[in-house]
Design an enzyme around this catalytic site. Structure first.
Site, mmCIF file in Angstrom:
data_model
loop_
_atom_site.group_PDB
_atom_site.id
_atom_site.type_symbol
_atom_site.label_atom_id
_atom_site.label_comp_id
_atom_site.label_asym_id
_atom_site.label_seq_id
_atom_site.Cartn_x
_atom_site.Cartn_y
_atom_site.Cartn_z
ATOM 1 N N LYS A 58 -30.910 30.536 -23.770
ATOM 2 C CA LYS A 58 -29.513 30.588 -23.290
ATOM 3 C C LYS A 58 -29.050 29.213 -22.797
ATOM 4 O O LYS A 58 -27.867 28.869 -22.940
ATOM 5 C CB LYS A 58 -29.346 31.641 -22.189
ATOM 6 C CG LYS A 58 -29.545 33.078 -22.653
ATOM 7 C CD LYS A 58 -28.631 33.486 -23.792
ATOM 8 C CE LYS A 58 -28.647 34.982 -24.053
ATOM 9 N NZ LYS A 58 -28.001 35.335 -25.325
ATOM 10 N N TYR A 83 -37.187 36.574 -17.452
ATOM 11 C CA TYR A 83 -36.246 36.214 -18.524
ATOM 12 C C TYR A 83 -36.829 35.092 -19.394
ATOM 13 O O TYR A 83 -36.544 34.989 -20.585
ATOM 14 C CB TYR A 83 -34.886 35.823 -17.922
ATOM 15 C CG TYR A 83 -33.733 35.992 -18.893
ATOM 16 C CD1 TYR A 83 -33.419 37.227 -19.444
ATOM 17 C CD2 TYR A 83 -32.952 34.900 -19.262
ATOM 18 C CE1 TYR A 83 -32.366 37.379 -20.331
ATOM 19 C CE2 TYR A 83 -31.892 35.040 -20.146
ATOM 20 C CZ TYR A 83 -31.611 36.289 -20.674
ATOM 21 O OH TYR A 83 -30.564 36.424 -21.564
HETATM 22 N N1 LIG Z 1 -27.361 43.320 -21.840
HETATM 23 C C1 LIG Z 1 -27.305 42.362 -20.971
HETATM 24 O O1 LIG Z 1 -27.612 42.550 -19.794
HETATM 25 C C2 LIG Z 1 -26.798 40.995 -21.375
HETATM 26 C C3 LIG Z 1 -26.338 40.118 -20.373
HETATM 27 C C4 LIG Z 1 -25.880 38.860 -20.771
HETATM 28 C C5 LIG Z 1 -25.904 38.484 -22.111
HETATM 29 N N2 LIG Z 1 -26.376 39.382 -23.047
HETATM 30 C C6 LIG Z 1 -26.385 38.949 -24.452
HETATM 31 O O2 LIG Z 1 -25.521 39.779 -25.189
HETATM 32 C C7 LIG Z 1 -25.882 39.717 -26.566
HETATM 33 C C8 LIG Z 1 -25.940 41.126 -27.153
HETATM 34 O O3 LIG Z 1 -27.027 41.851 -26.591
HETATM 35 P P1 LIG Z 1 -26.910 43.352 -26.062
HETATM 36 O O4 LIG Z 1 -27.372 43.347 -24.646
HETATM 37 O O5 LIG Z 1 -25.622 43.933 -26.405
HETATM 38 O O6 LIG Z 1 -28.095 44.090 -26.842
HETATM 39 P P2 LIG Z 1 -28.163 44.779 -28.307
HETATM 40 O O7 LIG Z 1 -29.605 45.075 -28.518
HETATM 41 O O8 LIG Z 1 -27.217 45.910 -28.384
HETATM 42 O O9 LIG Z 1 -27.664 43.624 -29.258
HETATM 43 C C9 LIG Z 1 -28.501 42.622 -29.761
HETATM 44 C C10 LIG Z 1 -28.160 42.490 -31.220
HETATM 45 O O10 LIG Z 1 -28.865 41.390 -31.804
HETATM 46 C C11 LIG Z 1 -29.095 41.767 -33.146
HETATM 47 N N3 LIG Z 1 -30.109 40.905 -33.749
HETATM 48 C C12 LIG Z 1 -31.382 40.680 -33.341
HETATM 49 N N4 LIG Z 1 -32.014 39.870 -34.206
HETATM 50 C C13 LIG Z 1 -31.109 39.561 -35.181
HETATM 51 C C14 LIG Z 1 -31.154 38.778 -36.366
HETATM 52 N N5 LIG Z 1 -32.272 38.153 -36.747
HETATM 53 N N6 LIG Z 1 -30.046 38.694 -37.136
HETATM 54 C C15 LIG Z 1 -28.902 39.345 -36.793
HETATM 55 N N7 LIG Z 1 -28.800 40.101 -35.685
HETATM 56 C C16 LIG Z 1 -29.889 40.206 -34.897
HETATM 57 C C17 LIG Z 1 -29.519 43.213 -33.050
HETATM 58 O O11 LIG Z 1 -29.425 43.863 -34.288
HETATM 59 C C18 LIG Z 1 -28.519 43.742 -32.031
HETATM 60 O O12 LIG Z 1 -27.380 44.242 -32.675
HETATM 61 C C19 LIG Z 1 -27.205 38.945 -26.612
HETATM 62 O O13 LIG Z 1 -26.957 37.585 -26.887
HETATM 63 C C20 LIG Z 1 -27.696 39.080 -25.180
HETATM 64 O O14 LIG Z 1 -28.605 38.054 -24.808
HETATM 65 C C21 LIG Z 1 -26.803 40.612 -22.705
#
Ligand SMILES: NC(=O)c1ccc[n+]([C@@H]2O[C@H](COP(=O)([O-])OP(=O)(O)OC[C@H]3O[C@@H](n4cnc5c(N)ncnc54)[C@H](O)[C@@H]3O)[C@@H](O)[C@H]2O)c1
Length: 258
Positions: free
Chosen positions: A165, A158
């Site tokens: 984070k 990570y």
């Molecule tokens: N999937 C997991 O296991 C998980 C767990 C905990 C937290 N998260 C967090 O959840 C959030 C959403 O991620 P996700 O897993 O749904 O994946 P995802 O890929 O569906 O979403 C990530 C989003 O970030 C956007 N993005 C990236 N760069 C950008 C920029 N410069 N400007 C605007 N938007 C931008 C992308 O377009 C995308 O829509 C993130 O913060 C991620 O770290 C995810």
């Protein structure tokens, strides 16, 4: 009862139907919120088309491009909200980015550029969007971001995203302290691992999910809908006393020692 009717909610971070932001947008819509959706524009307009088709059933009243690395797009997003809605109640910050190279191997090998990129997109953007939202949250508000356990524990691969984070969770506390007197609450949801576009860039994500399924008290990981339900709760007046917190929606994994 959970009721968001009459509330204006801006949702960032929908890329496809696996996005956590998609789970959140659906639950906010179900609770009656008026939605604005932003997407990350690309040169060929593919993302715009894809996200527009996906969100159509939710009838968003705003659909705007917003790359958080682009100050003009951020400004124009919030100007449009001011002009068309007059007021913002809910801001969902659900985005992150790091180079794939920086999400495996040794953290000490992270490049300066890769570090700066991850922290700019994934961490600084919360302060920036919150600052833009602040003058529009004239009747109080709720700001919600998404974090992961890798911000407080060392999780294999990570790496730089864990540092991002950790900064994000600290940002939640500083923003909650700053915006609280205006009745704006700021919280993070720490979600368990879910298969999405972003998580597929993290080395060994499937092993992480498998491990959680074996060890978490609920013996499974969580769904986008469960995260969406918690976001709807935090957005609502039912959560009026909660701010500055990191809420774990992870099937209980965080409490386990072994
Ligand atoms: N999937 C997991 O296991 C998980 C767990 C905990 C937290 N998260 C967090 O959840 C959030 C959403 O991620 P996700 O897993 O749904 O994946 P995802 O890929 O569906 O979403 C990530 C989003 O970030 C956007 N993005 C990236 N760069 C950008 C920029 N410069 N400007 C605007 N938007 C931008 C992308 O377009 C995308 O829509 C993130 O913060 C991620 O770290 C995810």
């Amino acid at each position: 009862m959970l009721n968001l009717s009459g509330k204006n909610a801006l949702v960032t971070g929908i890329a496809n139907n696996r996005s956590i932001a998609w789970g959140i947008a659906q639950q906010l819509h179900k609770a009656g919120a008026n939605l604005g959706i932003t997407y990350l524009p690309d040169e060929r307009g593919k993302m715009e088309k894809k996200v527009a088709e996906l969100v159509e059933p939710l009838n968003p009243s705003l659909f705007l491009p917003c790359n958080v690395q682009n100050d003009e797009q951020i400004q124009s997003t919030f100007e449009t909200i001011r002009d068309q809605w007059g007021r913002l109640d809910i801001l969902i910050h659900c985005l992150a980015f790091a180079n794939k190279d920086d999400l495996s191997g040794g953290f000490s090998q992270t490049s300066r550029a890769g570090f700066n990129l991850a922290l700019e997109v994934s961490t600084y953007s919360l302060a920036q969007l919150s600052g833009a939202a602040k003058p529009l949250m004239t009747e109080g508000g709720s700001i919600i971001t998404l974090t992961y356990l890798g911000g407080v524990r060392a999780i294999p691969n990570y790496n730089v995203m864990g540092v991002a984070k950790a900064g994000l969770e600290a940002s939640v506390r500083y923003l909650a302290a700053e915006l609280g007197p205006q009745n704006i609450r700021v919280n993070a949801i720490s979600a368990g691992p879910i298969r999405t576009l972003a998580s597929s860039a993290v080395g060994g994500i499937l092993d992480m999910i498998h491990h959680v399924e074996q060890v978490a008290p609920l013996r499974r990981t969580v769904t986008q809908q469960e995260v969406g339900n918690t976001a709807a709760f935090l957005s609502s007046d039912l959560a009026s006393g909660i701010t500055g917190q990191v809420l774990y929606v992870d099937a209980g994994y965080e409490i386990m020692g072994m």
